[in-house]
Scaffold this motif. Structure first.
Motif, PDB file in Angstrom:
ATOM      1  N   PHE A 253      18.910 -10.429 170.773  1.00 12.59           N
ATOM      2  CA  PHE A 253      19.518 -10.904 169.533  1.00 12.59           C
ATOM      3  C   PHE A 253      20.350 -12.159 169.756  1.00 12.59           C
ATOM      4  CE2 PHE A 253      18.955  -6.383 168.091  1.00 12.59           C
ATOM      5  CZ  PHE A 253      17.953  -6.685 167.190  1.00 12.59           C
ATOM      6  N   GLY A 254      20.926 -12.305 170.940  1.00 13.99           N
ATOM      7  CA  GLY A 254      21.659 -13.530 171.253  1.00 13.99           C
ATOM      8  C   GLY A 254      20.748 -14.737 171.257  1.00 13.99           C
ATOM      9  N   TYR A 255      19.581 -14.617 171.881  1.00 18.06           N
ATOM     10  CA  TYR A 255      18.645 -15.739 171.901  1.00 18.06           C
ATOM     11  C   TYR A 255      18.080 -16.016 170.518  1.00 18.06           C
ATOM     12  CZ  TYR A 255      19.029 -15.822 176.929  1.00 18.06           C
ATOM     13  OH  TYR A 255      19.517 -15.919 178.199  1.00 18.06           O
ATOM     14  N   MET A 256      17.896 -14.979 169.707  1.00 15.66           N
ATOM     15  CA  MET A 256      17.435 -15.192 168.339  1.00 15.66           C
ATOM     16  C   MET A 256      18.488 -15.976 167.547  1.00 15.66           C
ATOM     17  SD  MET A 256      16.139 -12.462 165.490  1.00 15.66           S
ATOM     18  CE  MET A 256      17.732 -11.680 165.325  1.00 15.66           C
ATOM     19  N   ALA A 257      19.760 -15.615 167.699  1.00 11.40           N
ATOM     20  CA  ALA A 257      20.830 -16.335 167.010  1.00 11.40           C
ATOM     21  C   ALA A 257      20.903 -17.788 167.492  1.00 11.40           C
ATOM     22  CB  ALA A 257      22.170 -15.636 167.239  1.00 11.40           C
ATOM     23  N   LEU A 258      20.718 -18.001 168.785  1.00 11.63           N
ATOM     24  CA  LEU A 258      20.736 -19.361 169.329  1.00 11.63           C
ATOM     25  C   LEU A 258      19.575 -20.186 168.789  1.00 11.63           C
ATOM     26  CD1 LEU A 258      21.916 -21.475 171.269  1.00 11.63           C
ATOM     27  CD2 LEU A 258      20.471 -20.481 173.057  1.00 11.63           C
ATOM     28  N   ALA A 259      18.385 -19.608 168.775  1.00  8.76           N
ATOM     29  CA  ALA A 259      17.211 -20.331 168.274  1.00  8.76           C
ATOM     30  C   ALA A 259      17.384 -20.698 166.804  1.00  8.76           C
ATOM     31  CB  ALA A 259      15.954 -19.489 168.473  1.00  8.76           C
TER      32      ALA A 259
END
Length: 183
Positions: A104-110
């Protein structure tokens, strides 16, 4: 008057205190991730002109998903701080937390990075200045949500490594009996 603690009892009390500090830190990180992701989703949803652009719809969806996940994790972290036990079996909970914090962190970053590129161009001149400012705020809040999820991932990763090394998420505990105990 209570009797003094023995060596084993002192060590157990110290482990509980250290586990409480790590649990409280994770709870705070998760509350901040919830607040920032929810605020980013609200700011992204407030202007229809911005939502006509796909990157801002992605920002809205990603931060809404992160907010729901963070709300669940806030509840789980609060349970762990209060009860001293995880909701799921310990190994499963640690892997669940670490894996989902990463994903979810990488999704938020993307989502924030994609929307930032569009916000920098301000929709190619098709959006008002107020909407551009609102878009910039939503992007900034999305990046802040990522930062707190990344910090939570570091903390859960640390707990996972400790679990793999010692068999427990609690500091200083191991399955081997202590050699300092007189009994």
């Amino acid at each position: 008057m209570s009797s003094p603690l023995r060596n084993g009892e002192q060590a157990a009390a110290g482990r509980r205190k250290a586990a409480g500090r790590m649990g409280t830190l994770l709870l705070l990180l998760r509350v901040f991730a919830l607040c920032f992701s929810l605020a980013a989703a609200v700011f992204a949803a407030m202007d229809g002109a911005v939502l006509r652009l796909a990157p801002f719809r992605f920002l809205l969806a990603a931060n809404a998903i992160v907010a729901v996940y963070s709300a669940f994790e806030v509840a789980a972290a609060a349970w762990e701080v209060c009860k001293g036990a995880t909701l799921l079996p310990e190994a499963m909970q640690l892997w669940f937390d670490f894996g989902h914090d990463q994903g979810f962190g990488y999704m938020a970053l993307a989502a924030a990075a994609t929307a930032a590129r569009e916000a920098a161009a301000c929709g190619g001149g098709n959006i008002s200045n107020a909407a551009c400012l609102q878009a910039d705020v939503a992007v900034g809040l999305g990046f802040a949500a990522f930062v707190f999820l990344a910090l939570a991932a570091l903390a859960t990763g640390f707990r996972l490594v400790r679990f793999m090394a010692t068999g427990s998420r609690l500091p200083g505990s191991s399955s081997a009996p202590s050699s300092t105990s007189p009994y």
